[in-house]
Design an enzyme around this catalytic site. Structure first.
Site, PDB file in Angstrom:
ATOM      1  CG  ASN A   9      -1.712   1.228   1.421  1.00 32.97           C
ATOM      2  OD1 ASN A   9      -1.797   2.057   0.509  1.00 32.97           O
ATOM      3  ND2 ASN A   9      -2.315   1.382   2.587  1.00 32.97           N
ATOM      4  CD1 TRP A  10       3.366   1.107  -2.989  1.00 30.53           C
ATOM      5  CD2 TRP A  10       3.324   2.369  -4.846  1.00 30.53           C
ATOM      6  NE1 TRP A  10       4.044   0.429  -3.966  1.00 30.53           N
ATOM      7  CE2 TRP A  10       4.038   1.176  -5.118  1.00 30.53           C
ATOM      8  CE3 TRP A  10       3.173   3.302  -5.871  1.00 30.53           C
ATOM      9  CZ2 TRP A  10       4.597   0.904  -6.365  1.00 30.53           C
ATOM     10  CZ3 TRP A  10       3.720   3.039  -7.112  1.00 30.53           C
ATOM     11  CH2 TRP A  10       4.423   1.845  -7.364  1.00 30.53           C
ATOM     12  CE  LYS A  11       0.005   3.275   4.850  1.00 32.07           C
ATOM     13  NZ  LYS A  11       0.173   3.399   6.285  1.00 32.07           N
ATOM     14  CG  HIS A  96      -5.474   1.947   5.595  1.00 26.52           C
ATOM     15  ND1 HIS A  96      -5.016   2.882   6.484  1.00 26.52           N
ATOM     16  CD2 HIS A  96      -4.448   1.087   5.367  1.00 26.52           C
ATOM     17  CE1 HIS A  96      -3.745   2.603   6.780  1.00 26.52           C
ATOM     18  NE2 HIS A  96      -3.382   1.529   6.116  1.00 26.52           N
ATOM     19  CD  GLU A  98      -2.750   5.532   6.894  1.00 26.13           C
ATOM     20  OE1 GLU A  98      -2.808   5.544   5.651  1.00 26.13           O
ATOM     21  OE2 GLU A  98      -1.805   5.012   7.526  1.00 26.13           O
ATOM     22  CD  GLU A 168      -2.827  -2.310   7.520  1.00 33.37           C
ATOM     23  OE1 GLU A 168      -1.783  -2.542   6.922  1.00 33.37           O
ATOM     24  OE2 GLU A 168      -3.484  -1.270   7.353  1.00 33.37           O
ATOM     25  N   GLY A 174       3.176   2.636  10.679  1.00 30.27           N
ATOM     26  CA  GLY A 174       4.092   3.762  10.484  1.00 30.27           C
ATOM     27  C   GLY A 174       4.865   4.168  11.731  1.00 30.27           C
ATOM     28  CB  SER A 214       6.087  -1.358  11.890  1.00 31.44           C
ATOM     29  OG  SER A 214       5.701  -0.009  12.102  1.00 31.44           O
ATOM     30  N   GLY A 235       3.221  -1.016   4.180  1.00 33.90           N
ATOM     31  CA  GLY A 235       3.198   0.413   3.870  1.00 33.90           C
ATOM     32  C   GLY A 235       4.586   0.888   3.481  1.00 33.90           C
ATOM     33  N   GLY A 236       5.271   1.530   4.398  1.00 36.28           N
ATOM     34  CA  GLY A 236       6.576   2.158   4.128  1.00 36.28           C
ATOM     35  C   GLY A 236       7.554   1.273   3.374  1.00 36.28           C
TER      36      GLY A 236
HETATM   37  P1  13P Z   1       3.517   0.621   7.539  1.00 38.33           P
HETATM   38  O1  13P Z   1       4.042  -0.665   6.954  1.00 38.33           O
HETATM   39  O2  13P Z   1       4.203   1.835   6.976  1.00 38.33           O
HETATM   40  O3  13P Z   1       3.522   0.578   9.033  1.00 38.33           O
HETATM   41  O4  13P Z   1       1.998   0.761   7.075  1.00 38.33           O
HETATM   42  C1  13P Z   1       1.159  -0.327   7.190  1.00 38.33           C
HETATM   43  C2  13P Z   1      -0.103  -0.010   6.481  1.00 38.33           C
HETATM   44  O5  13P Z   1      -0.861   0.846   6.907  1.00 38.33           O
HETATM   45  C3  13P Z   1      -0.396  -0.728   5.238  1.00 38.33           C
HETATM   46  O6  13P Z   1      -1.699  -0.514   4.822  1.00 38.33           O
END
Ligand code: 13P
Length: 251
Positions: A9-11, A96, A98, A168, A174, A214, A235-236
């Site tokens: 997930n590149w956000k 998600h 967010e 998650e 993050g 993470s 994510g990251g």
């Molecule tokens: P991180 O891997 O950056 O913690 O993000 C996880 C995430 O929200 C994937 O959707």
């Protein structure tokens, strides 16, 4: 046997040219990943069409980060599941944390989004997970049970089989502080148990449950080794092709 999936997930990251470079690199490096592992790239909307074209004929699938709860009409700024499907994407992230936090998405709205996804033959990746204070107060199982029951329990068995779940924990997203593999396993087993009560054990045992928060090359192997963890929503670390591929090789 359940499908094992690693999704990135590149956000809201990368310009379109950067995203194209990144996906080219992921595709090139993906030859080392066993074919049984499904790779899904989830870029911003602006990159989707181009990235779908680049991924044609490869083992990499492409998904969107969100879809509208309606099928079409006067909803300025929204993108429907049918639009996402029409360009050849196969997955869509729904709920998600967010989106829940910054856009007030609630479980009932997410059920409507899942229905839209299914009507357009997209696989929803439905996200659930507790906040830090819910973890600390000890009611995290109840929180996740509510997210699962309110968004998924009106689906038919056939529809439920077309859902991927991502656990998650919000405190792990993050932050660099992942859930331990035991915490992940305990919650994944609980989610499966919750699904089994409603849909039956066979269906619960067929559903892929991904861990997110993470997740990185240094911890993926331990987390993915747990019996109820079927992969990751990254994510990251999905913004670095080598890290994403290393995670996908961690089974
Ligand atoms: P991180 O891997 O950056 O913690 O993000 C996880 C995430 O929200 C994937 O959707």
């Amino acid at each position: 046997m359940r499908k094992r999936i690693v999704a990135g997930n590149w956000k809201m990251n990368t310009s379109q040219p950067e995203g194209i470079e990144l996906v080219k690199s992921v595709i090139e490096k993906s030859i080392v990943v066993p074919k049984a592992i499904e790779l899904v790239i989830i870029p911003p909307f602006t990159h989707l069409s181009e990235i779908v074209k680049l991924s044609k004929g490869t083992s990499v699938k492409v998904g969107a980060q969100n879809c509208a709860e309606w099928s079409k009409g006067a909803y300025t700024g929204e993108v429907s599941a049918a639009m996402i499907s029409s360009i050849g994407a196969t997955h869509v992230v729904i709920g998600h944390s967010e989106r829940r936090e910054f856009f007030n998405e609630d479980n009932k709205m997410l059920y409507r989004k899942i229905k839209q996804a299914h009507e357009s033959n997209l696989i929803p990746i439905y996200c659930c997970g507790e906040k830090l204070k819910e973890r600390e107060s000890g009611n995290f199982f109840e929180v996740v049970e509510k997210q699962i029951s309110e968004s998924l329990f009106e689906l038919s068995k056939e529809q439920m089989l077309q859902v991927v779940i991502a656990y998650e924990p919000v405190w792990a997203i993050g932050t660099g502080k992942n859930a331990t593999s035991q915490q992940a396993q305990d919650m994944h087993a609980f989610i499966r148990f919750t699904l089994a009560k409603k849909f039956g054990k066979d269906i619960a045992d067929s559903i892929s449950i991904l861990y997110g928060g993470s997740c990185k090359p240094s911890n993926a192997e331990e987390i993915f080794a747990r019996p109820d963890v079927d992969g990751g929503l990254i994510g990251g670390a999905s913004l670095v092709a080598d890290d994403f591929i290393t995670i996908a090789q961690s089974f």
